[in-house]
Structures are given as structure tokens and as C-alpha cells.
Design an enzyme around this catalytic site. Structure first.
Site, PDB file in Angstrom:
ATOM      1  N   ASP A   1      -2.648   2.622   3.529  1.00  0.00           N
ATOM      2  CA  ASP A   1      -2.351   3.801   2.703  1.00  0.00           C
ATOM      3  C   ASP A   1      -1.393   4.742   3.429  1.00  0.00           C
ATOM      4  O   ASP A   1      -1.339   4.765   4.659  1.00  0.00           O
ATOM      5  CB  ASP A   1      -3.685   4.514   2.407  1.00  0.00           C
ATOM      6  CG  ASP A   1      -3.557   5.466   1.229  1.00  0.00           C
ATOM      7  OD1 ASP A   1      -2.548   5.404   0.500  1.00  0.00           O
ATOM      8  OD2 ASP A   1      -4.471   6.285   1.045  1.00  0.00           O
TER       9      ASP A   1
ATOM     10  N   ARG B   1       9.828   7.281  -2.221  1.00  0.00           N
ATOM     11  CA  ARG B   1       8.568   6.602  -1.876  1.00  0.00           C
ATOM     12  C   ARG B   1       8.795   5.153  -1.434  1.00  0.00           C
ATOM     13  O   ARG B   1       8.150   4.659  -0.528  1.00  0.00           O
ATOM     14  CB  ARG B   1       7.622   6.614  -3.091  1.00  0.00           C
ATOM     15  CG  ARG B   1       7.070   7.987  -3.430  1.00  0.00           C
ATOM     16  CD  ARG B   1       6.205   7.906  -4.684  1.00  0.00           C
ATOM     17  NE  ARG B   1       5.126   6.948  -4.530  1.00  0.00           N
ATOM     18  CZ  ARG B   1       3.989   7.190  -3.882  1.00  0.00           C
ATOM     19  NH1 ARG B   1       3.770   8.377  -3.368  1.00  0.00           N
ATOM     20  NH2 ARG B   1       3.070   6.264  -3.769  1.00  0.00           N
TER      21      ARG B   1
ATOM     22  N   HIS C   1       7.386   2.271   1.519  1.00  0.00           N
ATOM     23  CA  HIS C   1       6.877   0.901   1.329  1.00  0.00           C
ATOM     24  C   HIS C   1       7.694  -0.102   2.163  1.00  0.00           C
ATOM     25  O   HIS C   1       7.148  -1.068   2.691  1.00  0.00           O
ATOM     26  CB  HIS C   1       6.928   0.514  -0.150  1.00  0.00           C
ATOM     27  CG  HIS C   1       6.001   1.322  -1.018  1.00  0.00           C
ATOM     28  ND1 HIS C   1       4.682   1.560  -0.690  1.00  0.00           N
ATOM     29  CD2 HIS C   1       6.203   1.961  -2.199  1.00  0.00           C
ATOM     30  CE1 HIS C   1       4.112   2.294  -1.635  1.00  0.00           C
ATOM     31  NE2 HIS C   1       5.016   2.559  -2.555  1.00  0.00           N
TER      32      HIS C   1
ATOM     33  N   SER D   1      -3.434  -3.082  -5.918  1.00  0.00           N
ATOM     34  CA  SER D   1      -4.721  -3.104  -6.624  1.00  0.00           C
ATOM     35  C   SER D   1      -4.498  -3.183  -8.139  1.00  0.00           C
ATOM     36  O   SER D   1      -3.386  -2.901  -8.627  1.00  0.00           O
ATOM     37  CB  SER D   1      -5.518  -1.830  -6.303  1.00  0.00           C
ATOM     38  OG  SER D   1      -4.921  -0.723  -6.946  1.00  0.00           O
TER      39      SER D   1
ATOM     40  N   LEU E   1      -5.074 -17.808  12.399  1.00  0.00           N
ATOM     41  CA  LEU E   1      -5.500 -16.653  11.591  1.00  0.00           C
ATOM     42  C   LEU E   1      -5.510 -16.982  10.094  1.00  0.00           C
ATOM     43  O   LEU E   1      -4.570 -17.582   9.571  1.00  0.00           O
ATOM     44  CB  LEU E   1      -4.521 -15.493  11.839  1.00  0.00           C
ATOM     45  CG  LEU E   1      -4.754 -14.231  11.008  1.00  0.00           C
ATOM     46  CD1 LEU E   1      -5.929 -13.434  11.564  1.00  0.00           C
ATOM     47  CD2 LEU E   1      -3.502 -13.352  10.965  1.00  0.00           C
TER      48      LEU E   1
END
Ligand code: FPP
Length: 243
Positions: A12, A25, A29, A57, A123
């Protein structure tokens, strides 16, 4: 050995990071995508078993369409640029969430990377894309009911077995960057016994050093999973405390 095998991160603060710098914005990102690469690399260096990152999400669709479009362009670029590195580093790539609704080129890139990395033993990197924790649980129950239409009672393992990916084990540690202390519909089932760590650092500034320091710090915590480390301590069996 560290008790932290599976780390999940709510990445976030990209927007606030950009705003502080008077940039759009999306710039946040873009820088956030570089942080993703750094943290994946750090997770490999630490021999972490699994890393699950919240990239988009089900609620993120409500953002302005230009931001959504740009986020998916970034995802595509990330898959193209990082795909070879993921394979080279023996990472097993997976996606949780309904990514099939995305642009066909992105779906193809995801499918290819999943297939090509399927047998990798390093991983496990899970990207949560178009993911929602409540939908995951509801979908799981519905899948189970379809397979077992006459069943009267459902057990925990019936739900765990039908979640989006069996490879998503319980989370040991959830990190959320940028100061908010919320779960935001992320991995509701798998977070049951997770340690939580909230840092004020915004995602684009989150470094491999901070990531490693958090894991080392949380590894020292005593995890009791609802039980007691020493069940005898503090109880005198001869005394009736409740009379
Ligand atoms: C939260 O920041 C971040 C997201 C909703 C998306 C996460 C995306 C990235 C880290 C970059 C792209 C990812 C990949 C895997 C290529 P925010 O926009 O909610 O920040 P704010 O709360 O400060 O507005």
C-alpha cells in the site's frame, strides 16, 4: 531455523508516495513494481518458502478506469520483464484470484509462466490479482457443495481444500505498508494465525533491508497458536481458584 515460511504483503501507499512528490498516481505504481522485483529477490536470498503479494483486489475495480488500465499495463510489463528472471531463479509462479477476466494477452502470459515454472522448487511466488478473501471462501464452499450435494455438515478441511490454490498454505506473517492497519479482504482464511506487522513506509520506499529486518524481528516472537508454551507454569493444582 526461522518460523516464518510464508509471508503475505499488502503493498500500500503508491498513490500517497506519488502525491507527496507531485507526480501522478501511476508513477507511484511504476516505482511500486520495481519494489516488487526487489522484494522477490530478497525473499529468494532469505530462502523463504512462499511470498504472496496483493497486486489487485476485487474492490480495486472501483478506481478511475485510467488507473485500472495502467495497473494492468504495468502487470503485463512486469510479467514480460520478470518472467525470465523468475524461471532462472527457480521460482514457482502462481496467481490467486479470477485473472481469466483480464486481457487475453495477460492471461496468456500468466498461463505460460505458471506452466513453465510449475516444477520449480524454489520460492513459491503468488500474485493475488482480482482477488477477494470473502469470495474465495464462498467459492470454496460452493465447489465443495457441488461435489458433495447431499452433505449435511462441512468441515474445515473441506473449505481449505477448495480454496483458489492448494499451494497457498497458512500465512506466518502479514506485512502491510503505508501505515493503515487493516486486512482489506486479503486471505481471510489463511491469515487466522498470522503475525501482523504494519510499517509506515510506503510501498515504493519499502526496501529489501526493511523486509529482512521485519522477518528477523518477527521470527523472535513467541507463536502459541492459541495454546501455552509451558502449560504448567502459573497454575497451582492444589488451589481451587474459582471457589
Ligand atoms: C496500493 O497503493 C497498491 C495497489 C492497489 C496496487 C499494487 C500495485 C503495485 C505494487 C504495482 C504493480 C504490481 C505488479 C505486480 C506489477 P494505493 O494506490 O492504494 O496507494 P494509496 O493508498 O497511497 O492511494
Amino acid at each position: 531455523m526461522s518460523s516464518i515460511n510464508h509471508v503475505a504483503i499488502i503493498m500500500d501507499g503508491n498513490g500517497r508516495w506519488a502525491k507527496l512528490r507531485h507526480r501522478p498516481r501511476i508513477w507511484g505504481h511504476v516505482r511500486g513494481a520495481s519494489t516488487v522485483s526487489n522484494i522477490v529477490e530478497a525473499a529468494c536470498e532469505m530462502n523463504l518458502k512462499s511470498l504472496t503479494l496483493y497486486a489487485f483486489s476485487t474492490e480495486n475495480w472501483s478506481r478511475p478506469s485510467v488507473e485500472v488500465t495502467n495497473l494492468f499495463k504495468l502487470l503485463k510489463k512486469f510479467l514480460i520483464t520478470n518472467g525470465p528472471k523468475i524461471l532462472q531463479n527457480n521460482i514457482q509462479f502462481n496467481v490467486i484470484g479470477n485473472f481469466r477476466v483480464l486481457d487475453t494477452e495477460i492471461v496468456k502470459l500468466i498461463d505460460e509462466l505458471k506452466d513453465r515454472s510449475e516444477n520449480n522448487s524454489g520460492l513459491k511466488l503468488n500474485l493475488a490479482i482480482n482477488y477477494g478473501g470473502r469470495s474465495e471462501i464462498v467459492d470454496s464452499v460452493n465447489i465443495f457443495l457441488q461435489k458433495n450435494p447431499t452433505i449435511k455438515e462441512i468441515r474445515e478441511e473441506d473449505i481449505s481444500k477448495n480454496l483458489y490454490s492448494e499451494s497457498i498454505q497458512d500465512i506466518d506473517l502479514l506485512i502491510r505498508t503505508a501505515g493503515d492497519r487493516r486486512i482489506s479482504n486479503f486471505l481471510l482464511w489463511q491469515l487466522s494465525y498470522a503475525e501482523l506487522f504494519f510499517t509506515n513506509t510506503k510501498w515504493p520506499d519499502f526496501s529489501a533491508d526493511e523486509f529482512k529486518a521485519i522477518i528477523n524481528d518477527v521470527s523472535q516472537r513467541e507463536r502459541r497458536f492459541g495454546g501455552l508454551i509451558n502449560p504448567v507454569e502459573g497454575h497451582n493444582p492444589k488451589q481451587n481458584y474459582l471457589s
